[in-house]
Design a protein around this motif. Structure first.
Motif, PDB file in Angstrom:
ATOM      1  N   VAL A  44       0.834  -1.199   0.000  1.00 19.35           N
ATOM      2  CA  VAL A  44       0.000   0.000   0.000  1.00 19.35           C
ATOM      3  C   VAL A  44       0.872   1.253   0.000  1.00 19.35           C
ATOM      4  N   ASN A  45       0.558   2.190  -0.893  1.00 17.03           N
ATOM      5  CA  ASN A  45       1.205   3.504  -0.879  1.00 17.03           C
ATOM      6  C   ASN A  45       0.236   4.532  -1.453  1.00 17.03           C
ATOM      7  N   ASN A  46       0.424   5.799  -1.058  1.00 15.81           N
ATOM      8  CA  ASN A  46      -0.534   6.832  -1.468  1.00 15.81           C
ATOM      9  C   ASN A  46      -0.092   7.612  -2.695  1.00 15.81           C
ATOM     10  N   THR A  47       0.887   7.099  -3.441  1.00 22.15           N
ATOM     11  CA  THR A  47       1.300   7.714  -4.699  1.00 22.15           C
ATOM     12  C   THR A  47       1.272   6.671  -5.807  1.00 22.15           C
TER      13      THR A  47
ATOM     14  N   ILE B 211       2.465   4.346  -9.135  1.00 19.03           N
ATOM     15  CA  ILE B 211       3.585   3.572  -9.666  1.00 19.03           C
ATOM     16  C   ILE B 211       3.316   3.308 -11.145  1.00 19.03           C
TER      17      ILE B 211
ATOM     18  N   GLU C 133       8.351   4.936  -4.315  1.00 18.39           N
ATOM     19  CA  GLU C 133       7.686   4.258  -5.424  1.00 18.39           C
ATOM     20  C   GLU C 133       8.588   3.208  -6.065  1.00 18.39           C
TER      21      GLU C 133
ATOM     22  N   TRP D 135       8.132  -0.989  -5.899  1.00 19.78           N
ATOM     23  CA  TRP D 135       8.112  -1.675  -7.199  1.00 19.78           C
ATOM     24  C   TRP D 135       9.131  -2.814  -7.195  1.00 19.78           C
TER      25      TRP D 135
ATOM     26  N   TYR E 189      -1.045  -4.350  -5.459  1.00 19.83           N
ATOM     27  CA  TYR E 189      -0.766  -2.992  -5.015  1.00 19.83           C
ATOM     28  C   TYR E 189      -2.079  -2.247  -4.788  1.00 19.83           C
TER      29      TYR E 189
ATOM     30  N   VAL F 234      -2.629   1.517  -4.545  1.00 24.25           N
ATOM     31  CA  VAL F 234      -1.844   2.731  -4.765  1.00 24.25           C
ATOM     32  C   VAL F 234      -2.705   3.784  -5.466  1.00 24.25           C
TER      33      VAL F 234
ATOM     34  N   SER G 236      -2.043   4.283 -11.639  1.00 23.39           N
ATOM     35  CA  SER G 236      -0.939   3.339 -11.541  1.00 23.39           C
ATOM     36  C   SER G 236      -1.147   2.148 -12.463  1.00 23.39           C
TER      37      SER G 236
ATOM     38  N   VAL H 286      -3.399  -4.198  -9.571  1.00 25.23           N
ATOM     39  CA  VAL H 286      -3.342  -2.843  -9.032  1.00 25.23           C
ATOM     40  C   VAL H 286      -4.756  -2.375  -8.705  1.00 25.23           C
TER      41      VAL H 286
ATOM     42  N   ASN I 109       3.049   1.557   3.517  1.00 29.08           N
ATOM     43  CA  ASN I 109       4.211   2.431   3.353  1.00 29.08           C
ATOM     44  C   ASN I 109       3.888   3.857   3.755  1.00 29.08           C
TER      45      ASN I 109
END
Length: 329
Positions: free
Chosen positions: A6-9, A11, A20, A24, A39, A41, A45, A52, A77
């Protein structure tokens, strides 16, 4: 196992984007090792080796976790707005200057990073050699480089410019511009400095292949610093300040650390004493995506077995009063 990262931007990252690229590379290495990765994200992405899903920070987190997909563990993340219902851990990628307890299953990105938060739980970031190719260790090297977001004052591009001038080395800045509004309208007149702006992929690799060394006089405790291991991969010894992760990554055989401009400038007169092959091996022996993946698998197993990664919620050991760490003549 099936890991949800998990990420808030978004990829993939095409130019600047440390977190990022790390997630990856981690996902790719996990898939190569026979695991399943998904993912969660930012919208926009895409990924050829994993499913995703779009992440919306305004919505309850657990509602966004894909259902009926057999997810075993969630790898956060960044912080989310509710405690995940599934087993989980969180990697902290940056710094904070508040003594706020972090989740008990927090992982840091270097030993120094963890120690500053009263923790022993860390996994160093690893790069994917496939993204960098031939380090060309025998090429002629005619300049040194700075790699980082030059608009971020703790990265200290001005200090790098000062040191390179003293050492009489041409400096190539990857990640900044000669005219910069972000530092109160700064115009760099030094003709020995070449600014490349934000570069990634083959463009960045080409610059690094022809650099004799990296100059990295940061004025904060660097949590990890992919720029360091990227530079070492291409055989570039690192000349920087003794702050944060630099003290454990930059050993005496692959670089020199000092908070003095004059001492760094003097050390740059002896670049030839550093073995490019040894610099490259430093990364290949310890800081690849495979190393990172294997260490995270150990963390995942601990959490899945019902244990915590820290004995207590990590908290910053000491508030830093000064805005910038010392950097003297």
């Amino acid at each position: 196992m099936h890991v949800l990262i998990v990420n808030n931007t978004a990829i993939p990252a095409l130019k600047y984007g440390g977190t990022e690229r790390v997630i990856w590379w981690l996902g790719k290495a996990l898939v190569k090792a026979g695991h399943q990765v998904s993912y969660l994200v930012a919208p926009g992405s895409s990924c050829p080796f994993a499913d995703v899903y779009p992440f919306d920070p305004s919505q309850p987190f657990n509602q966004q976790v894909p259902k009926d997909k057999g997810i075993d563990i969630i790898h956060l993340n960044h912080g989310v707005n509710e405690t995940p219902l599934l087993p989980h851990l969180m990697t902290m990628h940056g710094n904070m200057n508040e003594q706020i307890p972090l989740p008990v299953n927090t992982v840091f990105v270097s030993r120094n990073h963890a120690e500053r938060f009263c923790s022993e739980s860390f996994v160093c970031n690893g790069i994917d050699p496939d993204d960098y190719g031939d380090p060309a260790l025998d090429t002629v090297r005619s300049y040194i480089h700075f790699l980082g977001d030059a608009a971020w004052r703790v990265k200290n591009v001005q200090g790098a410019i000062d040191v390179s001038r003293k050492a009489k080395w041409p400096l190539h800045v990857i990640g900044g511009h000669r005219f910069n509004f972000n530092q109160g309208i700064r115009l760099t007149f030094d003709t020995h400095v070449h600014f490349h702006g934000m570069k990634g992929g083959d463009e960045k690799n080409h610059i690094l292949r022809h650099s004799a060394a990296m100059l990295f006089p940061v004025r904060w405790h660097e949590p990890f610093g992919l720029a360091i291991t990227e530079s070492l991969y291409f055989g570039c010894p690192v000349f920087g300040t003794p702050y944060g992760s630099l003290t454990e990554i930059v050993t005496k055989d692959v670089g020199y650390l000092s908070a003095s401009k004059n001492e760094l400038a003097e050390a740059l007169q002896h670049i030839d004493q550093y073995d490019r092959k040894r610099c490259h091996e430093r990364v290949m022996d310890q800081f690849t995506a495979t190393h990172m993946m294997q260490q995270y698998l150990q963390k995942y197993e601990i959490v899945l077995n019902g244990h915590t990664l820290n004995h207590h919620p990590p908290v910053l050991k000491e508030i830093q009063d000064e805005k910038f760490l010392p950097f003297r003549d």
